[in-house]
Design a protein around this motif. Structure first.
Motif, PDB file in Angstrom:
ATOM      1  N   ILE A  67       0.839  -1.203   0.000  1.00 29.20           N
ATOM      2  CA  ILE A  67       0.000   0.000   0.000  1.00 29.20           C
ATOM      3  C   ILE A  67       0.874   1.253   0.000  1.00 29.20           C
ATOM      4  CG2 ILE A  67      -1.656   1.341   1.350  1.00 29.20           C
ATOM      5  CD1 ILE A  67      -2.902  -1.075  -0.007  1.00 29.20           C
ATOM      6  N   TRP A  71       0.473   3.963  -3.175  1.00 32.02           N
ATOM      7  CA  TRP A  71      -0.078   5.309  -2.998  1.00 32.02           C
ATOM      8  C   TRP A  71       0.605   6.359  -3.878  1.00 32.02           C
ATOM      9  CZ3 TRP A  71      -4.383   7.299  -1.862  1.00 32.02           C
ATOM     10  CH2 TRP A  71      -4.503   8.633  -1.436  1.00 32.02           C
ATOM     11  N   ILE A  74      -0.785   6.160  -7.364  1.00 31.42           N
ATOM     12  CA  ILE A  74      -2.148   6.691  -7.460  1.00 31.42           C
ATOM     13  C   ILE A  74      -2.126   8.210  -7.537  1.00 31.42           C
ATOM     14  CG2 ILE A  74      -4.330   6.941  -6.191  1.00 31.42           C
ATOM     15  CD1 ILE A  74      -3.863   4.102  -5.099  1.00 31.42           C
ATOM     16  N   ARG A  75      -1.215   8.823  -6.779  1.00 29.95           N
ATOM     17  CA  ARG A  75      -1.127  10.291  -6.735  1.00 29.95           C
ATOM     18  C   ARG A  75      -0.262  10.869  -7.850  1.00 29.95           C
ATOM     19  NH1 ARG A  75       1.426  12.256  -1.951  1.00 29.95           N
ATOM     20  NH2 ARG A  75       0.443  14.236  -2.464  1.00 29.95           N
TER      21      ARG A  75
END
Length: 202
Positions: A67, A71, A74-75
């Motif tokens: 995770i 992240w 994703i950003r």
């Protein structure tokens, strides 16, 4: 009750130290930095093998690390010194490492995780230097020199951790090498999937 806690902390420290070290090397070494971070999970795998870290704890830690790495993708703000845009290999690696200990026996899990970490790391670094000398884009190339490094290291791992005959161990290493080399599926998914299926033969 929490005897595993200091070992888990020490294993995490190796990984975090590798991330800090590779950050100093910078984005131009991203492909090598990824492999250094692969190598850094070896202490965690060995602590798992010797039962200092329970399977559930190892799995949970790997999932959290997955995770942590997903992240930034994703950003769209990847850790540029080891993450590559639109390449989720390190995320697949972590999530695969979180599942394998829960479904396979300890010894076989250890062999497969070490192949994912050590053999993949060795082959990536060999290919990096091979193509770097020739001015090619090492992020997009695979070559037999790296696959040979994969085969040799995976065979050594098999001889150390697999309960099988000599031919079976070499065959295991060769099949994983082909899974890593194939161009259709990210090797951080292909190797754990093929390796898990191979357990039926061992």
């Amino acid at each position: 009750m929490f005897e595993w806690l200091p070992y888990t902390g020490l294993a995490a420290l190796f990984i975090l130290a590798a991330i800090a070290l590779t950050r100093r090397l910078g984005p131009e070494w991203a492909w090598v930095n990824r492999k250094i971070i692969h190598f850094s999970i070896v202490p965690a795998v060995l602590m798992f093998y010797f039962e200092f870290i329970p399977a559930e704890v190892f799995s949970a830690a790997a999932f959290i690390f997955g995770i942590f790495q997903l992240w930034p993708h994703i950003r769209n703000s990847e850790f540029s010194w080891y993450q590559i845009k639109n390449n989720y290999g390190e995320v697949f690696f972590a999530f695969s490492a979180s599942v394998i200990p829960l479904i396979l026996p300890r010894g076989y899990t250890t062999a497969l995780l070490l192949a994912m970490a050590v053999s993949d790391g060795v082959t990536g670094i060999i290919r990096h230097y091979y193509f770097r000398r020739r001015g090619f884009n090492v992020k997009l190339k695979k070559h037999w020199t790296g696959s040979l490094g994969y085969l040799i290291t995976a065979a050594i791992i098999a001889f150390l951790f697999l309960e099988a005959g000599t031919v079976g161990k070499i065959r295991w290493a060769a099949i994983l090498m082909l899974a890593e080399y194939q161009p259709w599926l990210d090797d951080n998914l292909a190797v754990p999937l093929v390796g898990s299926a191979l357990f039926l033969l061992y």
